[in-house]
Design an enzyme around this catalytic site. Sequence first.
Site, PDB file in Angstrom:
ATOM      1  N   GLU A   1       0.731  -1.252   0.065  1.00 42.54           N
ATOM      2  CA  GLU A   1      -0.096  -0.029  -0.081  1.00 42.54           C
ATOM      3  C   GLU A   1       0.833   1.160   0.086  1.00 42.54           C
ATOM      4  O   GLU A   1       0.617   2.179  -0.606  1.00 42.54           O
ATOM      5  CB  GLU A   1      -1.101  -0.055   1.283  1.00 42.54           C
ATOM      6  CG  GLU A   1      -2.239  -0.829   1.072  1.00 42.54           C
ATOM      7  CD  GLU A   1      -1.982  -2.277   1.363  1.00 42.54           C
ATOM      8  OE1 GLU A   1      -0.711  -2.609   1.628  1.00 42.54           O
ATOM      9  OE2 GLU A   1      -2.923  -3.101   1.228  1.00 42.54           O
TER      10      GLU A   1
ATOM     11  N   HIS B   1     -11.435  -3.480  10.445  1.00 40.72           N
ATOM     12  CA  HIS B   1     -12.042  -3.339   9.042  1.00 40.72           C
ATOM     13  C   HIS B   1     -13.249  -2.252   8.983  1.00 40.72           C
ATOM     14  O   HIS B   1     -14.080  -2.501   8.121  1.00 40.72           O
ATOM     15  CB  HIS B   1     -12.506  -4.565   8.503  1.00 40.72           C
ATOM     16  CG  HIS B   1     -11.520  -5.521   7.867  1.00 40.72           C
ATOM     17  ND1 HIS B   1     -10.120  -5.534   8.253  1.00 40.72           N
ATOM     18  CD2 HIS B   1     -11.211  -6.185   6.619  1.00 40.72           C
ATOM     19  CE1 HIS B   1      -9.456  -6.327   7.541  1.00 40.72           C
ATOM     20  NE2 HIS B   1     -10.255  -6.594   6.557  1.00 40.72           N
TER      21      HIS B   1
HETATM   22  C1  LIG Z   1      -2.831  -4.457   4.347  1.00 36.37           C
HETATM   23  C2  LIG Z   1      -3.946  -5.034   3.709  1.00 36.37           C
HETATM   24  N1  LIG Z   1      -4.126  -4.844   2.391  1.00 36.37           N
HETATM   25  C3  LIG Z   1      -5.132  -5.589   1.855  1.00 36.37           C
HETATM   26  C4  LIG Z   1      -6.137  -6.328   2.736  1.00 36.37           C
HETATM   27  C5  LIG Z   1      -7.547  -6.978   1.892  1.00 36.37           C
HETATM   28  N2  LIG Z   1      -6.882  -8.421   1.792  1.00 36.37           N
HETATM   29  C6  LIG Z   1      -7.385  -9.417   2.882  1.00 36.37           C
HETATM   30  S1  LIG Z   1      -6.692 -10.890   2.739  1.00 36.37           S
HETATM   31  C7  LIG Z   1      -6.068 -10.510   1.174  1.00 36.37           C
HETATM   32  C8  LIG Z   1      -5.175 -11.208   0.276  1.00 36.37           C
HETATM   33  C9  LIG Z   1      -4.055 -11.887   1.249  1.00 36.37           C
HETATM   34  O1  LIG Z   1      -3.206 -12.910   0.478  1.00 36.37           O
HETATM   35  P1  LIG Z   1      -2.319 -14.024   1.152  1.00 36.37           P
HETATM   36  O2  LIG Z   1      -1.294 -13.042   1.889  1.00 36.37           O
HETATM   37  O3  LIG Z   1      -1.776 -14.813   0.207  1.00 36.37           O
HETATM   38  O4  LIG Z   1      -3.272 -14.678   2.278  1.00 36.37           O
HETATM   39  P2  LIG Z   1      -4.452 -15.672   1.839  1.00 36.37           P
HETATM   40  O5  LIG Z   1      -5.314 -15.116   2.069  1.00 36.37           O
HETATM   41  O6  LIG Z   1      -4.223 -16.333   0.486  1.00 36.37           O
HETATM   42  O7  LIG Z   1      -4.368 -17.021   3.023  1.00 36.37           O
HETATM   43  C10 LIG Z   1      -6.153  -9.114   1.165  1.00 36.37           C
HETATM   44  C11 LIG Z   1      -5.623  -8.606  -0.083  1.00 36.37           C
HETATM   45  C12 LIG Z   1      -5.939  -6.389   4.040  1.00 36.37           C
HETATM   46  N3  LIG Z   1      -6.469  -7.025   4.849  1.00 36.37           N
HETATM   47  N4  LIG Z   1      -4.786  -5.786   4.587  1.00 36.37           N
END
Ligand SMILES: Cc1ncc(C[n+]2csc(CCOP(=O)(O)OP(=O)(O)O)c2C)c(N)n1
Lengths: 302, 302, 350, 350
Positions: D63, D132
């Site tokens: 971000e 959130h």
């Molecule tokens: C800093 C931040 N940016 C965006 C989000 C929205 N978000 C929640 S889960 C996610 C994906 C994360 O992917 P990964 O680290 O691969 O974990 P997974 O969900 O696949 O277990 C995103 C973009 C967030 N919660 N926090």
Amino acid sequence: MLTIRLVEEKVAVIYHTDAVKSPVHLSIGQEAPSVAVCAALEKNDMVIGTYRGHALYLAREGDLDAMVAELYGKSEGCGRGKAGSMHLGDKSIGMPHTSAIVATGMPNAIGVAFAQKFKKENAITACFIGDGAVDEGAVSESMNFAGLKKLPLLIIVENNQFAIHSPISTRMPRPNFVERAAAFNVAGASVMDNDLDSMLSTSQAAIDHVRSGQGPFLLEIATYRWKEHVGPGDDWALGYRTKEDASPWFENDPLKLCGERIAADRRLALESKVKEQITRAFDRAEKGTFPDPAEMWDNVYA
Amino acid sequence: MLTIRLVEEKVAVIYHTDAVKSPVHLSIGQEAPSVAVCAALEKNDMVIGTYRGHALYLAREGDLDAMVAELYGKSEGCGRGKAGSMHLGDKSIGMPHTSAIVATGMPNAIGVAFAQKFKKENAITACFIGDGAVDEGAVSESMNFAGLKKLPLLIIVENNQFAIHSPISTRMPRPNFVERAAAFNVAGASVMDNDLDSMLSTSQAAIDHVRSGQGPFLLEIATYRWKEHVGPGDDWALGYRTKEDASPWFENDPLKLCGERIAADRRLALESKVKEQITRAFDRAEKGTFPDPAEMWDNVYA
Amino acid sequence: MPETRQLSYGEAIYEATLQEMERDPSVFVYGLGVDDPKGHYGTTKDFHERFGPDRCFDTPLSEDTMTGLGVGAALMGMRPIHVHQRMDFLLLCMNQLINMAAKYHYVSAGQWSVPMVVRASIGRSWGQGPQHSQALQSMFAHVPGLKVVAPTTPYDAKGCFIEAIRDNNPVIFIEHRLLYANKGHVPEESYTVPFGKARVLKEGDDVTLVATTHMVVEALRAREQLKTIGIDAEVIDLVSLSPIDTETVSKSVNKTDALVVVDNGWENCGISAEVIAKVAELNPTNFPKFARMGFAPVTCPTTKVLENEFYPNSTSIAQKVNRLLNEDQGNSWNPVPMKATEIEAFKGPF
Amino acid sequence: MPETRQLSYGEAIYEATLQEMERDPSVFVYGLGVDDPKGHYGTTKDFHERFGPDRCFDTPLSEDTMTGLGVGAALMGMRPIHVHQRMDFLLLCMNQLINMAAKYHYVSAGQWSVPMVVRASIGRSWGQGPQHSQALQSMFAHVPGLKVVAPTTPYDAKGCFIEAIRDNNPVIFIEHRLLYANKGHVPEESYTVPFGKARVLKEGDDVTLVATTHMVVEALRAREQLKTIGIDAEVIDLVSLSPIDTETVSKSVNKTDALVVVDNGWENCGISAEVIAKVAELNPTNFPKFARMGFAPVTCPTTKVLENEFYPNSTSIAQKVNRLLNEDQGNSWNPVPMKATEIEAFKGPF
Ligand SMILES: Cc1ncc(C[n+]2csc(CCOP(=O)(O)OP(=O)(O)O)c2C)c(N)n1
Ligand SMILES: Cc1ncc(C[n+]2csc(CCOP(=O)(O)OP(=O)(O)O)c2C)c(N)n1
Ligand SMILES: [Mg+2]
Ligand SMILES: [Mg+2]
């Protein structure tokens, strides 16, 4: 592992009743990394997880009743309803309540590991992150600092290939987690075969490395999320991945293969015992009490 | 290069008069990287610098009078006095006013390079950072994105071995910038010999790489800051480094060696011309006008 | 208590830290340059020698993660003190401070806590410009779960700092650079100054001047200027910015029936707005005359002539008070300016 | 203008973006998931197909740098729109937004500008919990150089969004998740709604109810409840949070002599404090009855029973107004609760 699968399947089943009024990020299909790592950890070690935390909480032998109650927003929950599914944790199992801001538990893991080293506890910190989280600057900063101070830190990258709907190719020019870690003097290894035994032995070796003072270690474990990113449903219809992509993961499901190794009668007995526990946990959660509205004012300051 | 050195020496001399009421981060001793890179850049390229920006501004042929006036806080300055030494820049030379928050120009360089690629300008962005800046998460994030999108970005790490008083060994477990870049698919090279010709040829090669669409490139250039981190004085007495450490840098001073290659009379003529320009610039700055107090209200919104 | 022992503000912070580090082995100090030859204005000068590099250490430039380090160590019962050379750098730490440090205790229903101190220097003076001068207290005061203090006197600096270390919550401890050299009485023994209490520095009947951090110094000078025209100002140092001590302010305002709030920060959604709103809430039917002051609503310019316009000073404060109290004649009064020694004495390069 | 064309709030933002992307090739949209199958509640749903991956693209989770990307592209004359799934994630972007985006124009004395839009969804509902659900408008409103808008109606959503894109400054555009499905009249042609203007949504004589974003919906419902006891509330949607339109509010207050400000955010150093302070400054001698409301000063809890306590709602607003106007009887009035369809209709998982 069975407990995790069955609990989450139950969550998926009851979700439509709106008993759980909060997002749930299920680990169905990707229980094995948590199970393997936790099997190799000691009791006084610490774990840091994510919003996708059911598997870790249970693998770490967190209280099942308290978890389901937490999902139901009840006082009996491990956060008295304040936490919900995204923020599971419990002091008694060495698991700080998890963060729903991606990658932000990682710097805290650095601090936890720093304290362990400072106190000469001979304990280590296992920090779980996703493949998407790795691109956050905090993860690079953390690896750099952990490498610098040789902290007792194990980073587990649960590589399920997606960050929500985004594949790794849209996020990383060089999708090699171990190599990235090496640039920060963090040792590393990958387990790509979705095999529980490999995960167990590599976790053990990684933990030995960390515990013996050789510095931090990044363990990538390839895995696969069967359900949608958040929520109880399937998402094959969205088109960002196909059921065909998924089929090897279904076939090599560590839980299934593990089950096949157990004699049928023992397996059935085990299953029915676990199901009983789960039924009881959901029953208790259902009957649990909601916190008094005045509790909103508690715990703002320590 | 000579101009830079002499201007800064002049700044160091007059600083005690308090004509410059603002911190100055001098580049004395480390002019060469800016000079070499800028020599290889085209006019429509962009440069992003830091608070230690005098050298870059001048190497990029920024207006000398406007720079000195800016240091003096005068209306004739390249930021009408609002910027000061830490925030030099000028649209006409493709140099956004610099940031005094370490490493934070780097993500902006990503955006500038993105725009260049988007507009198919055949231009590139050269972003200067220090060896300390590299540990900021923003730099890892930026390298990852630049590598991913193959942006026309040249990152120059001016490795003067210190972040204020901290040597690299207290900051990086693996002090290899090129290797770190490689983990993000950013190509790289190092010039460690403090030799202007090496810097020139490697810069040219790096820029060719970037301009030809092969993606980003990290160029580490070893150099040495002669003066204290901020301010006009020497700081050998502080004890974090010694004059003996510095002596090879003095001996191999690119400016000195460069000067020796020029015939004495030509060199003297050049020097006196530059000195004249500098004297004029300081005179003009001295005589310049301070902005009207009401100007404080200008430029809050565009 | 004989008020003979004089320390500077910087020395007071040093002493507070030293005493707490000696008392409690879980306290440690870290941040950019804390173990360097300058030791953050001397406030951390020899801790790395006294307590070793585990308890006083420099860090890489990684503010976000270094904040998270403190949070994690605090979860483990340690008491980290994270030192920042400029408050502006906290903008790199907002996620860890607000999404993490401020939330752990609540979200876990009290299982974890984050006893951490974040020291942030406001870098005014000597052309600090847009990115080295910001005072962001109101952003932190906005967030439940954080505490924010900004003492002005050496006495409060020591007492609040010890209180901050012992507090079981994340505390943003704000230090104005122009205060470090200020001298004042500081007892040698350890003591705490409780949060949530404003301090009446000077009593007066005609107007309540509430100020924060370096603006307290300006307000005290303004009080002298106002004396020359017969206005007797009560000067209150807010000290604690979250929570705010509305009672003390309100009691004073009930006496003076006039309130001027001078925050060392921007006004919009700032501490000054909050004090006004809080006082008004406590006095719903009888709201006093009031005014607020703060940084001009612009980015801080570097050059001195514009910087002088940017900050309130004793003269502009005194004029504001006079205008408030004597509506028609106020604009013409030009008090003799007072010497702001701490501003003038401060020279670069830093 | 026939008010027949109905669009949802989300559709209005989609349409605004589409029209501007067609008009101006320098506009592009980026952020996590903008080109994914869900297209951020449909607001970006097919831009990557219409305009190609250069003008609508997903990003890595970074971000801070992705904000810096927008700033840099804006310096080059492009008009980036950065989309955030949750406002909480802006805490990772504070340095780029406040130290960089807000400063370039000023520090360069006008040479550069940063025409960038940052879209931030407030994630209330369905157990969003501590990280959130945050609404951080007051932090941004505190900072000169940034503009902050938070429209509530589909009409304003479209007009403000086009205005935001064309504005030459960084604009924080705040969208409440519970508003996306709200329908209202939206003209098809392109139009702008100027910043700095509040909107009187309903006229009334007895009290001025100023609200922001989703609290406007609650305030409109409170107005209905208040009607049943003969109180006629004027409801003002602030729309623009920086700058704030004090004139419109003040004019209304002059008529009603009572002000209740309900911010969709915390109170301390918040928009509600600022509106109170500004109105008081404009009415120094004749300050109205007033009250302010906002999120409870705690971290947002996840479980519904506590979350219900955390947010003001139409009933608590109506009761507050009643208490303010009829001092002795207010506490006992329990209006018939109104259905908050947009809250109830919203179900997980997201
Ligand atoms: C800093 C931040 N940016 C965006 C989000 C929205 N978000 C929640 S889960 C996610 C994906 C994360 O992917 P990964 O680290 O691969 O974990 P997974 O969900 O696949 O277990 C995103 C973009 C967030 N919660 N926090
Ligand atoms: C984010 C941030 N943290 C800390 C500082 C204080 N600071 C200013 S310069 C500097 C050292 C930077 O070192 P390096 O990147 O090597 O650049 P150099 O000064 O050596 O040219 C530090 C720590 C800052 N300005 N910004
Ligand atoms: Mg993933
Ligand atoms: Mg350096």
